[in-house]
Design an enzyme around this catalytic site. Structure first.
Site, short mmCIF file in Angstrom:
data_model
loop_
_atom_site.label_atom_id
_atom_site.label_comp_id
_atom_site.label_asym_id
_atom_site.label_seq_id
_atom_site.Cartn_x
_atom_site.Cartn_y
_atom_site.Cartn_z
N THR A 1 31.87 -36.39 -13.76
CA THR A 1 31.54 -35.87 -12.42
C THR A 1 30.72 -34.60 -12.57
OG1 THR A 1 33.52 -36.86 -11.52
CG2 THR A 1 32.51 -35.08 -10.23
N HIS B 1 30.76 -36.66 -3.13
CA HIS B 1 32.12 -36.17 -3.28
C HIS B 1 32.84 -36.14 -1.92
CE1 HIS B 1 34.27 -34.19 -6.76
NE2 HIS B 1 35.15 -33.97 -5.82
N SER C 1 31.77 -42.33 -1.03
CA SER C 1 31.68 -41.34 0.04
C SER C 1 31.51 -42.02 1.40
CB SER C 1 30.57 -40.32 -0.18
OG SER C 1 30.85 -39.57 -1.37
N ARG D 1 39.61 -41.28 0.05
CA ARG D 1 40.67 -40.71 0.90
C ARG D 1 41.69 -41.73 1.42
NH1 ARG D 1 36.15 -37.31 2.66
NH2 ARG D 1 36.61 -35.09 2.40
C1 FNR Z 1 38.33 -36.07 -4.67
N1 FNR Z 1 37.26 -36.45 -5.48
C2 FNR Z 1 37.30 -36.23 -6.83
N2 FNR Z 1 36.29 -36.65 -7.63
C3 FNR Z 1 36.35 -36.47 -8.97
O1 FNR Z 1 35.42 -36.90 -9.67
N3 FNR Z 1 37.44 -35.87 -9.54
C4 FNR Z 1 38.49 -35.41 -8.80
O2 FNR Z 1 39.46 -34.88 -9.33
C5 FNR Z 1 38.41 -35.57 -7.40
N4 FNR Z 1 39.43 -35.12 -6.61
C6 FNR Z 1 39.41 -35.39 -5.25
C7 FNR Z 1 40.50 -34.99 -4.48
C8 FNR Z 1 40.53 -35.31 -3.13
C9 FNR Z 1 41.71 -34.92 -2.32
C10 FNR Z 1 39.45 -36.03 -2.54
C11 FNR Z 1 39.48 -36.44 -1.09
C12 FNR Z 1 38.37 -36.40 -3.31
C13 FNR Z 1 36.11 -37.18 -4.89
C14 FNR Z 1 36.36 -38.68 -4.87
O3 FNR Z 1 36.34 -39.21 -6.17
C15 FNR Z 1 35.30 -39.42 -4.02
O4 FNR Z 1 34.02 -39.05 -4.48
C16 FNR Z 1 35.43 -39.09 -2.54
O5 FNR Z 1 36.79 -39.14 -2.17
C17 FNR Z 1 34.63 -40.07 -1.70
O6 FNR Z 1 34.68 -39.73 -0.34
P1 FNR Z 1 35.62 -40.50 0.71
O7 FNR Z 1 35.19 -41.92 0.73
O8 FNR Z 1 37.03 -40.35 0.21
O9 FNR Z 1 35.40 -39.78 1.99
#
Ligand code: FNR
Length: 387
Positions: free
Chosen positions: A178, A284, A316, A339
């Protein structure tokens, strides 16, 4: 064996004969409101919140709304399979669980519950570096299930090598790096509550169990958690890296590498030139650059730039089966679901995640058929209309 994900629908209706309704809502857009009733402000907003004004988080959903599917009739779409191949690995469906950190703030079993649910449904879990359980314990909970590892690239090469080595030995078959969160964005919901789990040593199970990280501490994290936190936080956040550092990861990871957070076609080209196997088009979930382009709007140009050289994944804003179909029709090979499953975890631990996943896959399977297709491979631009 091809799974019939759509069977969750008749199962739910038949349970109605015994006056049973589903344990949690089947509407993925309603999960957040349901979870709100279970969670304290800190954990709820850590998941639901976004960067700045929330403009990009909203834009992610609006972009899905602007793209519409065009169903076709009499195509004989009764028998279907969601199976697909990503990074040379066969997946039961074009869906993975996105890396979501610190899951113990949502449910005491955290990532262990997610790992069990993912394995039960047959969908890969992407484990975050910010996990509240160790790489090895999550692998044990995941058993024979498919699993990938997400790296927040530490600023200490020995720690990085050690973490990668643990992930490889624990059966994680792809590395997701990431790039968009090398430092945390301005997130008002979290700031207003001074809420950051890592400060309390939550979400630090991977470094705290890591021999290379522990070797650099005067006292163990068990003896002095705050000193360990003070060392870890600047190790995994705060320093940006550059493209010329990528060969280091290749040297220390022998499986496929995917770069997550790509939004510009030129960055996708650089990724392909660097020899990685995939990218995740992602902002993200609107949690990093407020005002950034909606992820779905960024997807076509990335597919155009590198779709013939790399596997392009997407996340996303994905909520429904139709959303998955739209991303696939625009050229994504698979999507990461974020989410909604985190809310499922808050609502019911392993059962909650399993329900959310089964619901998404049933919806995806049914909608694929109703669109007139039998497999994700049949999707393309002809399935879409833009408003
Ligand atoms: C994340 N995301 C995330 N991405 C990543 O690469 N490492 C991580 O530790 C996290 N932690 C994380 C915590 C929380 C609470 C959320 C909501 C998101 C981002 C995740 O992988 C992803 O890109 C997003 O959640 C996509 O957006 P939607 O579809 O959830 O709105």
């Amino acid at each position: 064996m091809t799974q019939r994900f759509a069977d969750y629908q008749p199962e739910i209706y038949l349970n109605g004969l015994a006056n049973q309704t589903p344990p949690f809502t089947t509407d993925p857009t309603a999960l957040g409101a349901a979870a709100r009733e279970q969670l304290e402000d800190g954990p709820y907003w850590y998941v639901a919140g976004a960067a700045g004004s929330g403009a990009t988080d909203r834009a992610n959903r609006e972009a899905f709304d602007r793209v519409r599917l065009v169903p076709r009739m009499l195509t004989g779409a009764t028998e279907r399979s969601l199976r697909t191949t990503v990074l040379g690995q066969e997946l039961a469906a074009p869906v993975l669980l996105a890396p979501v950190g610190v899951q113990s703030i949502l449910h005491e079993d955290g990532e262990l519950a997610t790992a069990r649910a993912a394995a039960a449904v047959g969908v890969p879990m992407v484990l975050s570096t910010a996990s509240s359980h160790t790489i090895e314990d999550v692998a044990a909970a995941n058993g024979d299930g498919p699993r990938w590892f997400q790296l927040y690239w530490p600023n200490d090469d020995e720690v990085t090598v050690s973490i990668l080595d643990r992930a490889r030995r624990s059966g994680y078959t792809a590395l997701v790096v990431t790039l968009d969160t090398w430092t945390l964005a301005w997130r008002p919901h979290d700031l207003d509550q001074s809420y950051l789990p890592f400060i309390r040593g939550v979400g630090c199970a991977i470094p705290f169990s890591d021999p290379a990280f522990r070797a650099g501490l005067e006292k163990s994290p068990e003896d002095d958690v705050f000193a360990a936190v003070l060392k870890w936080v600047p190790t995994f956040t705060g320093t940006d890296k550059t493209w010329d550092r990528l060969p280091f990861l290749r040297e220390h990871w022998d499986g496929p590498i995917v770069l997550k957070g790509i939004q510009h076609p030129d960055d996708a080209r650089r990724a392909a030139d660097a020899g990685v196997e995939g990218v995740v088009v992602s902002n993200h979930g609107g949690r990093q650059v407020d005002g950034a382009i909606a992820s779905l709007d960024a997807l076509p140009a990335v597919v155009e730039a590198v779709g013939d050289r790399l596997d392009v994944l997407f996340d996303s804003g994905v909520r429904t089966g139709a959303d998955v179909l739209k991303a696939l029709a625009l050229g994504a090979k698979a999507v990461l679901y974020g989410r909604p499953y985190a809310y499922g975890l808050a609502l019911g631990g392993e059962d909650g995640v399993r329900h959310v996943l089964r619901s998404l896959l049933a919806d995806l399977d049914l909608t694929l058929g109703l669109l007139g297709h039998r497999s994700p491979a049949e999707l393309g631009p002809d399935d879409l209309a833009r408003r």
